[in-house]
Design an enzyme around this catalytic site. Structure first.
Site, PDB file in Angstrom:
ATOM      1  N   LYS A 117       0.949  -1.098  -0.239  1.00 56.83           N
ATOM      2  CA  LYS A 117       0.067  -0.007   0.124  1.00 56.83           C
ATOM      3  C   LYS A 117       1.213   1.282  -0.038  1.00 56.83           C
ATOM      4  O   LYS A 117       0.649   2.475  -0.889  1.00 56.83           O
ATOM      5  CB  LYS A 117      -1.052   0.375   1.385  1.00 56.83           C
ATOM      6  CG  LYS A 117      -1.838  -0.724   1.563  1.00 56.83           C
ATOM      7  CD  LYS A 117      -3.062  -1.022   0.284  1.00 56.83           C
ATOM      8  CE  LYS A 117      -4.198  -2.055  -0.698  1.00 56.83           C
ATOM      9  NZ  LYS A 117      -4.030  -2.693   0.599  1.00 56.83           N
ATOM     10  N   LYS A 200      -3.300 -11.308  -8.657  1.00 55.24           N
ATOM     11  CA  LYS A 200      -4.824 -12.154  -8.300  1.00 55.24           C
ATOM     12  C   LYS A 200      -5.495 -11.067  -9.119  1.00 55.24           C
ATOM     13  O   LYS A 200      -6.008  -9.719  -8.808  1.00 55.24           O
ATOM     14  CB  LYS A 200      -4.661 -12.008  -6.652  1.00 55.24           C
ATOM     15  CG  LYS A 200      -4.606 -10.936  -6.277  1.00 55.24           C
ATOM     16  CD  LYS A 200      -5.417 -10.584  -4.324  1.00 55.24           C
ATOM     17  CE  LYS A 200      -5.683  -8.905  -4.208  1.00 55.24           C
ATOM     18  NZ  LYS A 200      -6.609  -9.493  -2.847  1.00 55.24           N
ATOM     19  N   LYS A 203     -10.627  -6.130  -6.769  1.00 57.52           N
ATOM     20  CA  LYS A 203     -11.529  -5.187  -6.806  1.00 57.52           C
ATOM     21  C   LYS A 203     -10.566  -3.848  -7.581  1.00 57.52           C
ATOM     22  O   LYS A 203     -10.866  -3.176  -7.795  1.00 57.52           O
ATOM     23  CB  LYS A 203     -11.838  -4.003  -5.500  1.00 57.52           C
ATOM     24  CG  LYS A 203     -12.792  -6.038  -4.582  1.00 57.52           C
ATOM     25  CD  LYS A 203     -13.875  -5.203  -3.199  1.00 57.52           C
ATOM     26  CE  LYS A 203     -14.081  -6.250  -2.340  1.00 57.52           C
ATOM     27  NZ  LYS A 203     -13.433  -5.526  -1.429  1.00 57.52           N
TER      28      LYS A 203
END
Ligand code: TYM
Length: 336
Positions: A117, A200, A203
């Site tokens: 992040k 992966k 969203k």
């Protein structure tokens, strides 16, 4: 099961940061649904956690409500499992505070999801992001859950949950917390790949990367036909490159074993036509997604029912959380 035998406690959550996709379904939700019949289950919508990356959401409640709709559409039953909003359970925050007192900067900075992040968004490295694992530990341990159905990406967070639980027990010479384990019904945690050939399904990994549970047929076809492939195998039985392996992984979750076998065989004989494989995958995907989309659409407008489910969940979750927090305050030495 006899009255005196206690059912195993299960807890998990999903952040309301967008519609749910096949990764969420196979990594988490499918397990939630299977577990609700036999275990004492707490499934929540992680609307505090979503602020770590989406600090000013347009419609926080609306997004959370949409996740509840998707939980129900996948078969979660509010009379079997406790379904609630994380923000309806402030006891979690008290436990989060206690865990933060005994969590160290070094260990929090080493968490892979934190490092990712920071790399993705260097201008928003907030303390909530750093302490994401202590909040997650609080979510789980507030109910003293021992099993946590999640995808592979959450494995490290579960390891940290055990660390915080054990540390708390040691520090206060108590046995308040169990040491929970990540769980999946197959023997291994799953990672559903995305359609962009790497990593992966997620969203936030770009529009074309995920297939959502409420996705329309045309859009599913378009996304799958655009999925990355290569120029085809050149040697018999050669190892598949990652983007092709990903297509096979997706096929394994929605198509019949015969279909997978058929295309695998063509691949091994260097006779595969990716266009045909993608067409088949798209049709099988549509067959899989359609019932979810229909139920999502039916439930979405039933405001009164959704409110009732949320209120019922809030009450049940509160009952369980209150007991834990009273015990925690007692062992630390606060007045109860
Ligand atoms: P979130 O919202 O990112 O994802 C929700 C669940 O979906 C799983 N998942 C996947 N599984 C397999 N393949 C994929 N491609 C894939 N993408 C997502 C995730 O592993 C997860 O199980 N930190 C959590 C939310 C959370 C939580 C908790 C979970 C907060 N508190 C306490 C369990 C217990 C998260 O970000 O999930």
């Amino acid at each position: 099961m006899s009255e005196t035998q206690k059912r195993e406690i299960v807890c998990s959550g999903i952040r309301p940061t967008g519609n749910l996709h096949l990764g969420n379904y196979f990594g988490a939700l499918r397990n939630f649904v299977k577990m609700q019949d036999e275990k004492e289950c707490y499934f929540f919508i992680a609307d505090y956690h979503s602020l770590t990356t989406h600090p000013t959401p347009d419609n926080l409640y609306g997004n959370a409500r949409q996740i509840l709709v998707q939980y129900l559409a996948c078969g979660l039953d509010p009379d079997k499992a406790t379904l609630y909003l994380q923000s309806d359970l402030p006891e979690t925050i008290e436990l989060y505070l206690f865990f933060n007192m005994n969590a160290y900067l070094g260990e929090l900075e080493r968490v892979t999801s934190f490092k990712d992040k920071v790399r993705q968004n260097p201008n928003n490295v907030n303390a909530g992001l750093l302490t994401y694992p202590t909040l997650m530990a609080a979510d789980i341990l507030i109910h003293k859950a021992t099993k946590v159905p999640v995808g592979k990406d959450q494995e490290q967070h579960l390891e940290m949950t055990r660390t915080f639980a054990q540390r708390f027990n040691n520090m206060y010479h108590s046995e308040v917390f169990p040491l929970p384990q990540a769980f999946n019904f197959g023997s291994e945690l799953v990672k559903i790949p995305g359609l962009d050939g790497s990593g992966k399904m997620g969203k936030s990994e770009g529009e074309g990367n995920a297939i959502f549970l409420n996705e329309e047929d045309g859009s599913i076809r378009k996304k799958i036909m655009r999925a990355k492939t290569d120029s085809g195998p050149t040697e018999m039985n050669q190892q598949k490159p990652v983007e092709i392996e990903n297509l096979f992984t997706l096929m394994k979750v929605v198509s019949t074993p015969d279909t997978v076998e058929y295309f695998n065989d063509l691949y091994n004989r260097c006779q595969i036509r990716y266009g045909d494989m993608k067409k088949q995958l798209a049709e099988d995907m549509i067959k899989f997604v359609t019932p979810f989309r229909q139920r999502i659409n039916e439930l979405a407008s039933n405001e009164e029912y959704l409110r009732r489910v949320m209120n019922q969940g809030k009450e049940k979750a509160h009952e369980s959380a209150r007991k834990t927090i009273d015990e925690v305050r007692h062992v630390i030495g606060y007045r109860n």
